[in-house]
Scaffold this active site. Structure first.
Site, PDB file in Angstrom:
ATOM      1  N   LYS A  43     -81.365 -47.906   0.032  1.00 19.65           N
ATOM      2  CA  LYS A  43     -80.847 -48.465   1.265  1.00 19.65           C
ATOM      3  C   LYS A  43     -80.030 -47.454   2.047  1.00 19.65           C
ATOM      4  O   LYS A  43     -79.736 -47.646   3.213  1.00 19.65           O
ATOM      5  CB  LYS A  43     -79.942 -49.663   0.938  1.00 19.65           C
ATOM      6  CG  LYS A  43     -80.610 -50.710   0.102  1.00 19.65           C
ATOM      7  CD  LYS A  43     -79.540 -51.731  -0.380  1.00 19.65           C
ATOM      8  CE  LYS A  43     -79.957 -52.344  -1.660  1.00 19.65           C
ATOM      9  NZ  LYS A  43     -78.863 -53.130  -2.272  1.00 19.65           N
ATOM     10  N   GLU A  66     -83.397 -38.905   3.377  1.00 23.72           N
ATOM     11  CA  GLU A  66     -82.522 -39.274   2.253  1.00 23.72           C
ATOM     12  C   GLU A  66     -81.063 -39.195   2.709  1.00 23.72           C
ATOM     13  O   GLU A  66     -80.721 -38.425   3.612  1.00 23.72           O
ATOM     14  CB  GLU A  66     -82.812 -38.303   1.093  1.00 23.72           C
ATOM     15  CG  GLU A  66     -81.955 -38.433  -0.136  1.00 23.72           C
ATOM     16  CD  GLU A  66     -82.053 -39.763  -0.880  1.00 23.72           C
ATOM     17  OE1 GLU A  66     -81.813 -40.796  -0.237  1.00 23.72           O
ATOM     18  OE2 GLU A  66     -82.331 -39.751  -2.097  1.00 23.72           O
ATOM     19  N   ASP A  67     -80.233 -40.016   2.096  1.00 20.81           N
ATOM     20  CA  ASP A  67     -78.808 -39.963   2.454  1.00 20.81           C
ATOM     21  C   ASP A  67     -78.112 -38.759   1.824  1.00 20.81           C
ATOM     22  O   ASP A  67     -77.369 -38.039   2.470  1.00 20.81           O
ATOM     23  CB  ASP A  67     -78.094 -41.277   2.077  1.00 20.81           C
ATOM     24  CG  ASP A  67     -78.338 -41.706   0.632  1.00 20.81           C
ATOM     25  OD1 ASP A  67     -79.032 -40.983  -0.121  1.00 20.81           O
ATOM     26  OD2 ASP A  67     -77.838 -42.778   0.252  1.00 20.81           O
ATOM     27  N   ASP A 109     -78.122 -35.093  -4.827  1.00 21.47           N
ATOM     28  CA  ASP A 109     -77.130 -34.698  -5.827  1.00 21.47           C
ATOM     29  C   ASP A 109     -77.835 -33.767  -6.825  1.00 21.47           C
ATOM     30  O   ASP A 109     -77.892 -32.558  -6.612  1.00 21.47           O
ATOM     31  CB  ASP A 109     -76.552 -35.958  -6.474  1.00 21.47           C
ATOM     32  CG  ASP A 109     -75.440 -35.660  -7.467  1.00 21.47           C
ATOM     33  OD1 ASP A 109     -75.052 -34.483  -7.597  1.00 21.47           O
ATOM     34  OD2 ASP A 109     -74.951 -36.591  -8.129  1.00 21.47           O
ATOM     35  N   PHE A 112     -67.574 -37.577  -4.984  1.00 21.78           N
ATOM     36  CA  PHE A 112     -68.269 -38.825  -4.691  1.00 21.78           C
ATOM     37  C   PHE A 112     -67.830 -39.335  -3.313  1.00 21.78           C
ATOM     38  O   PHE A 112     -66.647 -39.502  -3.054  1.00 21.78           O
ATOM     39  CB  PHE A 112     -68.003 -39.881  -5.761  1.00 21.78           C
ATOM     40  CG  PHE A 112     -68.967 -41.019  -5.659  1.00 21.78           C
ATOM     41  CD1 PHE A 112     -70.209 -40.949  -6.279  1.00 21.78           C
ATOM     42  CD2 PHE A 112     -68.654 -42.141  -4.920  1.00 21.78           C
ATOM     43  CE1 PHE A 112     -71.130 -41.986  -6.154  1.00 21.78           C
ATOM     44  CE2 PHE A 112     -69.570 -43.186  -4.787  1.00 21.78           C
ATOM     45  CZ  PHE A 112     -70.802 -43.107  -5.411  1.00 21.78           C
ATOM     46  N   VAL A 113     -68.811 -39.553  -2.436  1.00 26.08           N
ATOM     47  CA  VAL A 113     -68.495 -39.970  -1.069  1.00 26.08           C
ATOM     48  C   VAL A 113     -69.125 -41.321  -0.742  1.00 26.08           C
ATOM     49  O   VAL A 113     -70.101 -41.723  -1.361  1.00 26.08           O
ATOM     50  CB  VAL A 113     -68.976 -38.916  -0.039  1.00 26.08           C
ATOM     51  CG1 VAL A 113     -68.178 -37.632  -0.170  1.00 26.08           C
ATOM     52  CG2 VAL A 113     -70.465 -38.638  -0.177  1.00 26.08           C
ATOM     53  N   ASP A 135     -73.016 -45.837  -0.667  1.00 24.58           N
ATOM     54  CA  ASP A 135     -72.255 -46.923  -1.279  1.00 24.58           C
ATOM     55  C   ASP A 135     -71.526 -46.495  -2.543  1.00 24.58           C
ATOM     56  O   ASP A 135     -71.849 -45.478  -3.154  1.00 24.58           O
ATOM     57  CB  ASP A 135     -73.200 -48.060  -1.669  1.00 24.58           C
ATOM     58  CG  ASP A 135     -74.078 -47.694  -2.873  1.00 24.58           C
ATOM     59  OD1 ASP A 135     -74.826 -46.702  -2.780  1.00 24.58           O
ATOM     60  OD2 ASP A 135     -73.982 -48.381  -3.914  1.00 24.58           O
ATOM     61  N   ARG A 179     -71.024 -49.208   2.616  1.00 23.38           N
ATOM     62  CA  ARG A 179     -72.084 -48.581   3.406  1.00 23.38           C
ATOM     63  C   ARG A 179     -71.778 -48.641   4.900  1.00 23.38           C
ATOM     64  O   ARG A 179     -72.294 -47.860   5.689  1.00 23.38           O
ATOM     65  CB  ARG A 179     -73.434 -49.284   3.158  1.00 23.38           C
ATOM     66  CG  ARG A 179     -73.968 -49.149   1.744  1.00 23.38           C
ATOM     67  CD  ARG A 179     -75.408 -49.664   1.692  1.00 23.38           C
ATOM     68  NE  ARG A 179     -75.853 -49.938   0.335  1.00 23.38           N
ATOM     69  CZ  ARG A 179     -76.414 -49.039  -0.477  1.00 23.38           C
ATOM     70  NH1 ARG A 179     -76.589 -47.802  -0.072  1.00 23.38           N
ATOM     71  NH2 ARG A 179     -76.799 -49.370  -1.685  1.00 23.38           N
TER      72      ARG A 179
HETATM   73  P1  IMP Z   1     -80.016 -37.420  -7.319  1.00 21.60           P
HETATM   74  O1  IMP Z   1     -81.293 -38.016  -7.826  1.00 21.60           O
HETATM   75  O2  IMP Z   1     -79.122 -36.936  -8.413  1.00 21.60           O
HETATM   76  O3  IMP Z   1     -80.250 -36.340  -6.271  1.00 21.60           O
HETATM   77  O4  IMP Z   1     -79.174 -38.589  -6.681  1.00 21.60           O
HETATM   78  C1  IMP Z   1     -79.418 -39.051  -5.433  1.00 21.60           C
HETATM   79  C2  IMP Z   1     -78.927 -40.476  -5.268  1.00 21.60           C
HETATM   80  O5  IMP Z   1     -77.703 -40.721  -5.974  1.00 21.60           O
HETATM   81  C3  IMP Z   1     -78.638 -40.731  -3.812  1.00 21.60           C
HETATM   82  O6  IMP Z   1     -79.767 -41.219  -3.153  1.00 21.60           O
HETATM   83  C4  IMP Z   1     -77.502 -41.735  -3.877  1.00 21.60           C
HETATM   84  O7  IMP Z   1     -78.033 -43.035  -3.948  1.00 21.60           O
HETATM   85  C5  IMP Z   1     -76.782 -41.425  -5.160  1.00 21.60           C
HETATM   86  N1  IMP Z   1     -75.579 -40.581  -4.930  1.00 21.60           N
HETATM   87  C6  IMP Z   1     -75.384 -39.306  -5.331  1.00 21.60           C
HETATM   88  N2  IMP Z   1     -74.174 -38.859  -4.964  1.00 21.60           N
HETATM   89  C7  IMP Z   1     -73.581 -39.868  -4.298  1.00 21.60           C
HETATM   90  C8  IMP Z   1     -72.282 -40.006  -3.649  1.00 21.60           C
HETATM   91  O8  IMP Z   1     -71.439 -39.099  -3.602  1.00 21.60           O
HETATM   92  N3  IMP Z   1     -72.042 -41.211  -3.073  1.00 21.60           N
HETATM   93  C9  IMP Z   1     -72.934 -42.241  -3.078  1.00 21.60           C
HETATM   94  N4  IMP Z   1     -74.143 -42.146  -3.658  1.00 21.60           N
HETATM   95  C10 IMP Z   1     -74.468 -40.975  -4.272  1.00 21.60           C
HETATM   96 MG    MG Z   2     -80.049 -43.103  -2.307  1.00 18.97          MG
END
Ligand code: IMP
Ligand code: MG
Length: 179
Positions: free
Chosen positions: A42, A97-98, A101, A148-149, A155, A161
């Site tokens: 979302k 993508e938002d 990470d 963490f943001v 969220d 959000r």
């Molecule tokens: P990845 O698969 O480790 O790249 O994680 C990506 C997903 O983790 C994002 O689409 C977010 O949903 C969540 N995420 C990672 N870091 C944060 C953060 O700082 N705040 C909120 N959601 C996060």
């Molecule tokens: Mg996400």
């Protein structure tokens, strides 16, 4: 929002300005292409909305829901909870993508869409914790440190959000809800 947010990392004004620049860049890069924008729900919603208003092209928008298993292990397997409605074979796909990470989510989705025959696949992400991954999206809104943001779609436990900028939550919100 002052009651919730400890520190504003990126203001709404900065985000909107960046959306404009990225949108113009994408408009140039995707001229004469068959662009399908795929938003990862979302978190993508505010970003996708502000970004695509600045892409001056005919394009299609589709959505996916992907989520990682939050079990006791650290291995983050990705599950597709809601899939695309239309085929993407032969299309030029841009994933929205938002935040990236570890890069695991985006990596999995890219491989899936490649296997479905997309002509090209690129990623636009609002935020990138670049120290945590070596996947470089073609379009990055802002590089951020490993914190963490929340806000602007992002969220913490499905809340915050609607905060209109990117910020760090006050500590008490993590402490009271911790798992
Ligand atoms: P990845 O698969 O480790 O790249 O994680 C990506 C997903 O983790 C994002 O689409 C977010 O949903 C969540 N995420 C990672 N870091 C944060 C953060 O700082 N705040 C909120 N959601 C996060
Ligand atoms: Mg996400």
């Amino acid at each position: 929002m002052d009651k919730i947010i400890q520190k504003v990392l990126i203001s709404e004004t900065e985000i909107l300005a960046r959306c404009k620049t990225l949108g113009q860049q994408i408009t140039q890069d995707y001229k004469n292409k068959d662009l399908v924008v795929i938003g990862l729900l979302k978190g993508c919603i505010p970003f996708l909305s502000d970004l695509t208003k600045n892409i001056d092209l005919i394009l299609e928008v589709q959505y996916m829901v992907a989520s990682s298993y939050h079990g006791s292990t650290t291995s983050g397997e990705i599950q597709i909870k809601y899939d695309l409605e239309n085929p993407i074979a032969g299309k030029d796909v841009l994933i929205v993508e938002d935040i990236i990470d570890t890069g695991q989510t985006i990596n999995t989705i890219m491989n899936l869409l490649k296997a479905r025959g997309a002509k090209s696949i690129e990623v636009v992400t609002l935020l990138d914790k670049i120290a945590n991954n070596n996947l470089r999206a073609k379009y990055i809104g802002f590089e951020i440190p490993n914190e963490f943001v929340v806000g602007y779609g992002l969220d913490f436990q499905q809340k915050f959000r609607n905060v209109p900028y990117i910020g760090i939550l006050k500590k008490e919100f993590y402490d009271t809800k911790g798992e």
